[in-house]
Design a protein around this motif. Structure first.
Motif: not given
Length: 192
Positions: A30-33, A97-103, A6-8, A73-79
């Motif tokens: 996370c941007s690959d999908p 990784v960019r969100s609380k849901g992804e973490i 995670v990071g800026k 689809y939910g915060e975890d869709i990219l994970i």
């Protein structure tokens, strides 16, 4: 082993992921999908939530489409999608990784999270050097700060530091960054 980074913008997420790739991890962003779905390059997935109209994957398009997918689809869709694409890998590092849901999704899958940070001016200089197509809308330091602020509002990246298992300040050399990562792995018995 699963590691989320995670990071800026331009803090060093991809560099850390590449270091882990050298250690045998399968690297994915996370941007690959999002890119895969927008360009209809979906052959490596066992499932996809939907196939959108084909579009160029600019930073703005990725942000908008990512938000749409998370809302639907939910915060975890990219994970879920990254792990599906790399389902045959024993060790995976997810860059961006960019969100609380992804973490939370990384941790629910038995993973750890590393937050990487650096000064805004240094991050801007890195962004200019990497010259990525998704960053071409950023023409000045002021544009960079605007994009950085927009990402902060959207993802609240600074707040995610508290959820990370480890923090790395990346304001030195590549070798210093590598040593910091190796120390985290060694000192915390991270095995892979």
């Amino acid at each position: 082993m699963l590691i989320g980074v995670v990071g800026k913008i331009a803090a060093g997420k991809t560099t850390i992921a590449k270091f882990l790739e050298e250690l045998g991890f399968c690297r994915i962003s996370c941007s690959d999908p999002l890119i895969d779905l927008l360009t209809h390059n979906v052959g490596e997935y066992s499932w996809i939530p939907e196939l959108p109209e084909r579009r160029e994957p600019t930073r703005d398009t990725l942000i908008k489409y990512g938000k749409y997918l998370k809302d639907k689809y939910g915060e975890d869709i990219l994970i879920r999608l990254t792990l599906d694409k790399k389902r045959n890998c024993k060790n995976v590092v997810i860059d961006g990784v960019r969100s609380k849901g992804e973490i939370e999704a990384v941790k629910q899958n038995g993973g750890i999270v590393i937050y990487v940070d650096a000064d805004a001016r240094l991050r801007y200089e890195r962004l200019k050097k990497r010259n990525a197509s998704k960053d071409r809308v950023i023409k000045s330091f002021e544009n960079f700060l605007e994009m950085d602020e927009a990402e902060e509002k959207l993802y609240q990246t600074s707040r995610l530091k508290k959820m990370a298992d480890f923090m790395i300040m990346n304001e030195g050399t590549l070798e210093e960054l590598r040593k910091k990562l190796e120390n985290i792995l060694k000192n915390n018995n991270v095995s892979f």
